[in-house]
Write a protein that holds these residues in place. Sequence first.
Motif, short mmCIF file in Angstrom:
data_model
loop_
_atom_site.label_atom_id
_atom_site.label_comp_id
_atom_site.label_asym_id
_atom_site.label_seq_id
_atom_site.Cartn_x
_atom_site.Cartn_y
_atom_site.Cartn_z
N ASP A 37 5.07 62.83 88.91
CA ASP A 37 4.28 61.87 88.13
C ASP A 37 4.51 62.19 86.65
N THR A 43 -2.32 51.86 87.28
CA THR A 43 -1.91 53.08 87.99
C THR A 43 -3.10 54.03 88.02
N THR A 47 -5.07 59.52 88.60
CA THR A 47 -4.95 60.75 89.39
C THR A 47 -3.48 61.09 89.48
N GLU A 69 -0.10 61.59 90.99
CA GLU A 69 0.51 60.93 92.15
C GLU A 69 1.85 61.60 92.46
N ASN A 92 3.82 59.73 95.35
CA ASN A 92 4.07 58.31 95.12
C ASN A 92 4.03 58.02 93.62
#
Lengths: 352, 562
Positions: free
Chosen positions: B62, B210, B213, B215, B218
């Motif tokens: 991320d 988005t 948190t 990610e 993903n």
Amino acid sequence: MAINQSQPAERLPRAGGVGPLLLDDIVVDDVVPGIGHYRLAARRLRRDRTALLFGLLFILIVVACLLAPVYSHDIARIGPNVNNVTGTIKVDGHTVDVVSPDGIPVGPTWHARYFFGADTNGRDVAVRLLYGGRTSLAIGFMAAAITMIFGVAAGLAAGFYRGALDAVLARLLDIIWAYPAVLLGVAIGTSLALGGLKIGPLTIEGNSIFIPAFLIGFVYIPYVAKPIRGQVLALREKEFVDAARGLGCGSVRIMVREILPNLSSTIVVFVPLIVAGAILLEASLSFLGAGVQPPNASWGTMIQSGLPLLTTSPQLVLVPGGMLVLAVLGVNVFGEGVRDALDPKSQIRLGR
Amino acid sequence: MTRPARTSRRLAAGAALSALFVAFLAACGGSSNSSNPAASTSTGVNGGTATIDMASAPDSLDPQYGYTVEAGEADWITYTPLLTYAHASGVAGTQVIPGLATALPVVSNGGKTYTLTLRSGLKFSDGTPVTASDFTYAVERMLKLNWGGDSFFTQTIVGASAYLAGTATSISGITTNDSTGKITIRLTAPYGAFDNLLAFPSVAPVPAGTPFTNEPTNPPSGVGAYIIKDVIPNQSFELVRNPLFASFHIPGIPTGHLSTIKVNIITNTTTEAEQVLDNQVDNFDAGDTVPAALLSQIKSQAADRFSLQPVETTYYFFLNQSKAPFNNKLAREAVNIAVNREAFQRLAGGTINPGCYLLAAGLVGHPTKPCPWGTLDSADLSKAKSLIQQAHLVGAPVTVYGEQVSPVEQWVEYYAGVLKDIGFDVTIKFVDGSTYFPTVGSQTADPQTGYSAWAEDFPNPVDFYLLVNANSIQPVGNRNRSYVNDPHIQSELSKLDVVPTSQLQSVASQWSALDYYVASQADELVFGYGTAPEFFSDRIDYSTAVFSPIWFNDWSTWELSK
């Protein structure tokens, strides 16, 4: 007073310190009229050449390690923690780097200095091997002493008093036992290595060898306490204990003067096995960074620091590893000889 | 932004439970491309798949969370920020170029206002159009996710610290216009390296909405040559070409050659190196360290596809000046005189270059004068001992902190040995790699001395001078671990901090003088500068592969050999 006893199978520490052995039916008396129990055992032990040979091997290793300062000062002329990264040494008339620019240490020279070569920091492997042996053996003996003192005391108290004390102690021992020794050692050792240990006025620094000794001694307590407890449970019902009670002896006196002597054979058998297990566990913990702290050497830390150079400098692993094998083998085989001598009818089988 | 997060850490391989087992196992047992710009003529083929072995998994893919070298390698070609770095090796790769912005920022208001314009027609990899406010969203998300370098932004952008603290619902210093693409950023004070801050993937736009948190499995859509997919934490992930990116025609940013880049996390660097040497895998990750035992073999067998690239990383031991014995300058001088810096190089298997200045060798301002403490391959123990005696510090207790990872363990043991040799009473404390830097950066531990390292976040000396800047001293996460509080340094920094990175050459002599001054004060014990391995299989066209001085391997320039 000699006794005949049989008891349920109990777990004993295996040589590797990893899994248990099952000890079935320890028979501690083998009385021949006119010859004492221990004298008879000594006579049997003298006939066991293999045990004696390995015992001698272990003694030689101990003596060599005790002479480490002499070797370091008068023969190799270098201390165990002296770094020599950029130094050079003459080998067969050629000047070579102790540690090459690529970080590869010199191999065995078979001369007084760097006999087994150097480690990554240019320290003399032979000198560190002997000093490391002192550390490993000292921890092994200290840990065995701690285990035996507290294990016997706990087993004796739990078996003799039974009831609530037995319930509490037995569960505590079960908890320690249930936790894998190495994992418990790593968990406690890593924590203590950083902060040390403070118990009342007693303070032990994190890099002290007392930390791994205490740790190893602690994790092995159940391996001694539980079999001892089992024996005491049987012994406390014997007539000689009733007789002592009838004569007005107190509990402590009965435990110390009547029951403890009847446990001596078992204790003697346990000592070498626990020493061997403790030495190996120390090596494992030091290998994992939770035992002896650098720059102090132990066989485990030497193996750990040599592992990255296994392909180019295998002696960094093989030498301390080999010494460890010989020491543990020596004390283990000798210990089995002692067991056989004290109790020729004993049957020990592997299992869980 | 703390250096440790960008340090690639290798874990000790294996966990043998007994020495018996270990002993048994034991018994069984080029051409430089330093000036290749991204635009160099392709000699390879487009398409195909390359495989990379990586010893340390990225902390997160991320972009608003990932901060390690491994995360940066993947993220900078997946998430293009408003500004980015030229895809070129060597010094050329330190140049900031427009990324999603049409041009470099217009700086006004005495260096306190930056204005940029977003390119038109941009789309995220999922097809969503990119808007100017997506930049604000990314900055806010980065702050709320506590990205490792968030303090760069909270200390420079108006309202960023209030937003992070929760006392404001938006960052007042950033205004955007989605219809024109105009982005205006107001700073609390002029900051010469702000262009560089805008080149972090952590502030690359991500789609509004988005989640706030991390990610890691993903990661959000971005605008870049590649798309990250199939992330299996601590095992593997893949990058595939972004079919939309080529249509944006952003100058200077490669659109990628390989169709797929597969990354395997393999913790054993020996296996990793052997697989690349044997052409089973295409790349040894640049964030990993080649095992010393294999270095000679690799140099001889793979000389045409292996090199050690210098990177701007400084390795040093901090000397805490707030407490004895290093509050005494004689003690600091003694340790600087007593160490042989070449020893550290050998202990690292030759993978670092010795040095004594805080600014790494490739940075503007690195002094050219000889080290004030003698040559780098010698030590003067007798002089050091006399200094310790002169300072009445013989027998003074010193605890050395070290990270439990090779070669730091070897460095610490050598350093501790030197301290003992010159008269100190030394104790070593090793701390696990996962908690080492928080431990030594905490006033609770308040260590006297210990290992540290700093890798450049951006090519400006000001980044390295966080280590001796009095304003960096904090109770937690302290970067100035030597507690240096020198009025001369503060005075010089107040003048040099505002010089834009693009004009650094004009103040190179001032930086050089300051860095020589810091070395002369023995504020730290600097012993070397880092290198990173560039190591490929025969399948990759080594001649066109770019090694970025900021993000290391530039995967978007790789292509298969013909």
